[in-house]
Design an enzyme around this catalytic site. Structure first.
Site, mmCIF file in Angstrom:
data_model
loop_
_atom_site.group_PDB
_atom_site.id
_atom_site.type_symbol
_atom_site.label_atom_id
_atom_site.label_comp_id
_atom_site.label_asym_id
_atom_site.label_seq_id
_atom_site.Cartn_x
_atom_site.Cartn_y
_atom_site.Cartn_z
ATOM 1 C CE1 TYR A 150 -3.949 2.220 0.629
ATOM 2 C CE2 TYR A 150 -2.453 3.349 2.133
ATOM 3 C CZ TYR A 150 -3.637 3.313 1.407
ATOM 4 O OH TYR A 150 -4.496 4.386 1.472
ATOM 5 C CE LYS A 154 -3.472 4.787 -2.022
ATOM 6 N NZ LYS A 154 -4.534 5.358 -2.872
#
Length: 257
Positions: A150, A154
């Site tokens: 994640y 990002k």
């Protein structure tokens, strides 16, 4: 005027859909949930008096962006605003069992947004106007166990968005990268009581607050937005943790997952 919102039928994406409709934008709402699309499209159209076009599609596949572009061409629509919001989250130690989820996350956070920006950005360049928003995260600055894919994806979105903004600006196209801190949505799987407590003490923000801030920055042509004071102090604090202490914290957390 038209806006395309990926993941626009729930959470932050739904709030983008609502607030853009309130500003008079017709909408293309893209979601992989027919049930959610059926639940939100007609009410938004009725409440704000705008055209709302549902698009049921899985954006995690390798050719999702091309398929969406072809569909837009078939509908003779080209959005003035592109909100790349679709995403997912999990908090787990990486393992072969999570390979499928990791691939989906990379598709949603890296492959499809990149291709969307290339395809739709090129059309906007040709037209000489357009606005693109990429939803990254404060986690882009927090490489940490449990959110390894994640935070990495990002971080890619943040770097990509900031770089692309320089390339597209001379053509009249703005690119805004949004790095929100914690937001009160079902994405993180927190219990409602904990979410409400976080909102009450202002360490978690509501989607309404976040989207108001984001759209204000989008229309001003801001390159990078880091709303919430947590963006100022939390990533530096985490970076200051000794690695052995961070390891001990993770060892305690992972046994409860």
């Amino acid at each position: 005027m038209m806006a395309l919102v990926t993941g626009g039928s729930s959470g932050i994406g739904l709030e983008f859909s609502r607030q853009l409709a309130e500003k008079g934008y017709d909408l293309i709402i893209v979601s992989n949930s027919r049930e959610q699309l059926d639940a939100v499209c007609a009410p938004i159209a009725e409440e704000y008096g705008v055209r709302v076009i549902p698009r049921l599609q899985n954006l995690a596949t390798g050719n999702a962006a091309e398929e969406l572009m072809e569909w837009c061409d078939s509908q003779s629509v080209l959005p003035d605003i592109l909100i790349n919001n679709a995403g997912m989250f999990y908090f787990k130690e990486l393992s072969p069992e999570l390979m499928g989820k990791a691939e989906v996350m990379i598709g949603l956070h890296v492959t499809t947004p990149t291709k969307m920006c290339i395809l739709f950005g090129d059309r906007m360049k040709q037209r000489g106007s357009g606005r693109i928003l990429l939803v990254a995260s404060m986690a882009a600055r927090i490489p940490a166990p449990g959110i390894q894919v994640y935070s990495a994806t990002k971080a890619y979105l943040r770097s990509f968005g900031e770089s692309l903004s320089f390339e597209l600006k001379p053509y009249g196209v703005t690119v805004t990268t949004l790095c929100p801190a914690a937001v009160a949505t079902p994405l993180y799987g927190l219990k409602k009581g904990l979410l409400n407590f976080g909102v009450a003490i202002r360490v978690i923000h509501t989607p309404q607050w976040l989207v108001r801030k984001a759209l204000k920055g989008l229309f001003r042509g801001r390159r990078l937005m880091k709303p919430s004071i947590m963006n100022a102090y939390l990533p530096p604090m985490i970076k200051m943790l000794p690695s052995n202490l961070e390891q001990k914290i993770w060892d305690r957390i992972k046994v409860k997952l």
